[in-house]
Design a protein around this motif. Structure first.
Motif, mmCIF file in Angstrom:
data_model
loop_
_atom_site.group_PDB
_atom_site.id
_atom_site.type_symbol
_atom_site.label_atom_id
_atom_site.label_comp_id
_atom_site.label_asym_id
_atom_site.label_seq_id
_atom_site.Cartn_x
_atom_site.Cartn_y
_atom_site.Cartn_z
ATOM 1 N N GLU A 22 0.475 -1.194 -0.475
ATOM 2 C CA GLU A 22 -0.151 0.133 -0.570
ATOM 3 C C GLU A 22 0.928 1.479 -0.201
ATOM 4 O OE1 GLU A 22 -3.250 3.034 2.735
ATOM 5 O OE2 GLU A 22 -3.237 0.330 3.735
ATOM 6 N N ILE A 23 0.976 1.406 -0.945
ATOM 7 C CA ILE A 23 1.341 3.125 -0.972
ATOM 8 C C ILE A 23 0.626 4.950 -1.314
ATOM 9 C CG2 ILE A 23 3.037 4.413 -2.572
ATOM 10 C CD1 ILE A 23 4.084 2.232 -1.718
ATOM 11 N N ARG A 24 1.030 5.511 -0.336
ATOM 12 C CA ARG A 24 0.210 6.462 0.394
ATOM 13 C C ARG A 24 1.330 8.065 -0.234
ATOM 14 N NH1 ARG A 24 0.146 3.487 4.007
ATOM 15 N NH2 ARG A 24 1.027 4.211 5.900
ATOM 16 N N ASP A 25 0.580 8.923 -0.892
ATOM 17 C CA ASP A 25 1.463 9.963 -0.647
ATOM 18 C C ASP A 25 0.843 10.460 0.036
ATOM 19 O OD1 ASP A 25 2.237 12.404 -1.806
ATOM 20 O OD2 ASP A 25 1.874 12.187 -4.206
ATOM 21 N N TYR A 33 6.151 9.804 0.292
ATOM 22 C CA TYR A 33 5.411 8.644 0.122
ATOM 23 C C TYR A 33 5.078 8.236 1.567
ATOM 24 C CZ TYR A 33 4.568 9.291 -4.414
ATOM 25 O OH TYR A 33 3.948 9.607 -5.715
ATOM 26 N N ALA A 34 4.064 7.701 2.031
ATOM 27 C CA ALA A 34 4.223 5.833 2.985
ATOM 28 C C ALA A 34 3.946 5.009 2.683
ATOM 29 C CB ALA A 34 3.150 6.568 4.295
ATOM 30 N N ALA A 35 4.308 4.495 2.917
ATOM 31 C CA ALA A 35 4.324 2.796 2.146
ATOM 32 C C ALA A 35 4.293 1.460 3.751
ATOM 33 C CB ALA A 35 5.910 1.831 1.686
ATOM 34 N N THR A 36 3.603 0.467 2.865
ATOM 35 C CA THR A 36 2.511 -0.187 4.335
ATOM 36 C C THR A 36 3.385 -1.930 3.339
ATOM 37 O OG1 THR A 36 1.400 0.368 6.137
ATOM 38 C CG2 THR A 36 1.641 -1.981 5.698
ATOM 39 N N VAL A 37 4.024 -2.434 3.544
ATOM 40 C CA VAL A 37 4.779 -3.978 2.867
ATOM 41 C C VAL A 37 4.043 -5.289 3.788
ATOM 42 C CG1 VAL A 37 6.411 -5.275 1.309
ATOM 43 C CG2 VAL A 37 6.147 -2.377 1.065
ATOM 44 N N ILE A 38 3.646 -5.988 3.198
ATOM 45 C CA ILE A 38 3.582 -6.674 3.931
ATOM 46 C C ILE A 38 4.309 -7.825 3.032
ATOM 47 C CG2 ILE A 38 1.782 -8.328 5.884
ATOM 48 C CD1 ILE A 38 0.257 -5.884 5.950
ATOM 49 N N SER A 39 4.663 -9.032 4.267
ATOM 50 C CA SER A 39 5.051 -10.144 2.972
ATOM 51 C C SER A 39 5.494 -11.277 3.287
ATOM 52 C CB SER A 39 6.978 -9.591 2.098
ATOM 53 O OG SER A 39 6.565 -11.051 1.207
ATOM 54 N N PRO A 40 5.643 -12.709 3.050
ATOM 55 C CA PRO A 40 5.972 -14.210 4.017
ATOM 56 C C PRO A 40 7.047 -13.986 3.988
ATOM 57 C CG PRO A 40 4.431 -14.507 2.207
ATOM 58 C CD PRO A 40 4.773 -12.781 2.154
ATOM 59 N N ALA A 41 7.720 -13.334 2.735
ATOM 60 C CA ALA A 41 9.316 -13.241 2.974
ATOM 61 C C ALA A 41 10.223 -12.708 3.770
ATOM 62 C CB ALA A 41 9.992 -12.550 1.691
ATOM 63 N N PHE A 42 9.546 -11.655 5.237
ATOM 64 C CA PHE A 42 10.417 -11.067 6.293
ATOM 65 C C PHE A 42 9.789 -11.931 7.581
ATOM 66 C CE2 PHE A 42 8.324 -6.701 3.989
ATOM 67 C CZ PHE A 42 9.437 -7.131 3.415
ATOM 68 N N LYS A 43 9.255 -13.282 7.642
ATOM 69 C CA LYS A 43 9.274 -13.456 8.433
ATOM 70 C C LYS A 43 10.982 -14.192 9.396
ATOM 71 C CE LYS A 43 7.119 -17.900 10.623
ATOM 72 N NZ LYS A 43 5.688 -19.063 10.073
ATOM 73 N N GLY A 44 10.402 -14.033 10.440
ATOM 74 C CA GLY A 44 12.313 -14.125 10.873
ATOM 75 C C GLY A 44 13.230 -13.547 10.660
ATOM 76 N N ALA A 70 7.887 6.928 4.002
ATOM 77 C CA ALA A 70 7.964 5.843 5.603
ATOM 78 C C ALA A 70 8.046 4.524 5.539
ATOM 79 C CB ALA A 70 6.573 7.270 6.585
ATOM 80 N N LEU A 71 8.353 3.974 5.655
ATOM 81 C CA LEU A 71 8.749 2.481 5.812
ATOM 82 C C LEU A 71 7.562 1.639 6.657
ATOM 83 C CD1 LEU A 71 8.161 0.626 3.639
ATOM 84 C CD2 LEU A 71 10.590 0.408 3.966
ATOM 85 N N THR A 72 6.568 1.194 6.644
ATOM 86 C CA THR A 72 6.301 -0.584 7.305
ATOM 87 C C THR A 72 6.521 -1.163 7.121
ATOM 88 O OG1 THR A 72 5.147 1.663 8.822
ATOM 89 C CG2 THR A 72 3.979 -0.562 9.084
ATOM 90 N N THR A 73 7.369 -2.471 7.992
ATOM 91 C CA THR A 73 6.753 -3.476 7.196
ATOM 92 C C THR A 73 6.433 -4.972 8.185
ATOM 93 O OG1 THR A 73 9.387 -4.381 7.790
ATOM 94 C CG2 THR A 73 8.492 -2.900 5.103
ATOM 95 N N ALA A 74 6.009 -5.686 7.884
ATOM 96 C CA ALA A 74 5.697 -7.094 8.454
ATOM 97 C C ALA A 74 6.360 -8.434 7.420
ATOM 98 C CB ALA A 74 4.726 -6.571 9.120
ATOM 99 N N ALA A 75 5.845 -9.098 8.512
ATOM 100 C CA ALA A 75 5.271 -10.180 7.714
ATOM 101 C C ALA A 75 4.037 -11.098 7.958
ATOM 102 C CB ALA A 75 6.485 -11.642 8.505
ATOM 103 N N GLU A 76 4.060 -12.127 6.960
ATOM 104 C CA GLU A 76 2.191 -12.644 6.820
ATOM 105 C C GLU A 76 2.507 -13.651 7.485
ATOM 106 O OE1 GLU A 76 0.585 -13.075 2.978
ATOM 107 O OE2 GLU A 76 -1.010 -12.035 3.755
#
Length: 76
Positions: A22-25, A33-44, A70-76
């Motif tokens: 999700e990208i927000r201007d 921008y602010a970006a939220t990125v959620i991915s299984p690749a981030f696990k661990g 502005a970056l927010t990340t999380a593992a799914e």
């Protein structure tokens, strides 16, 4: 030259095809921008490594065409 939100999203999805992005201007100027990125690749992985993966996906555009993210990340 500013980047479009769609270009940022495309680059992230190319590097992390399974990610929810999700990208927000933030300022309406195409530079902040602010970006939220959620991915299984981030696990661990620690947040620093997750963020490095996203920045790598942007192929050197951070600090140039893309002024602030502005970056927010999380593992799914």
């Amino acid at each position: 030259m500013a980047m479009k939100a769609a270009d940022i999203e495309r680059m992230i999805r190319e590097a992390l095809p399974d990610a929810k992005v999700e990208i927000r201007d933030l300022a309406g100027d195409g530079d902040h921008y602010a970006a939220t990125v959620i991915s299984p690749a981030f696990k661990g992985l620690p947040k620093v490594k997750q963020h490095q993966m996203v920045y790598a996906a942007l192929r050197g555009n951070m600090g140039g065409a893309l002024h602030a993210l502005a970056l927010t990340t999380a593992a799914e």
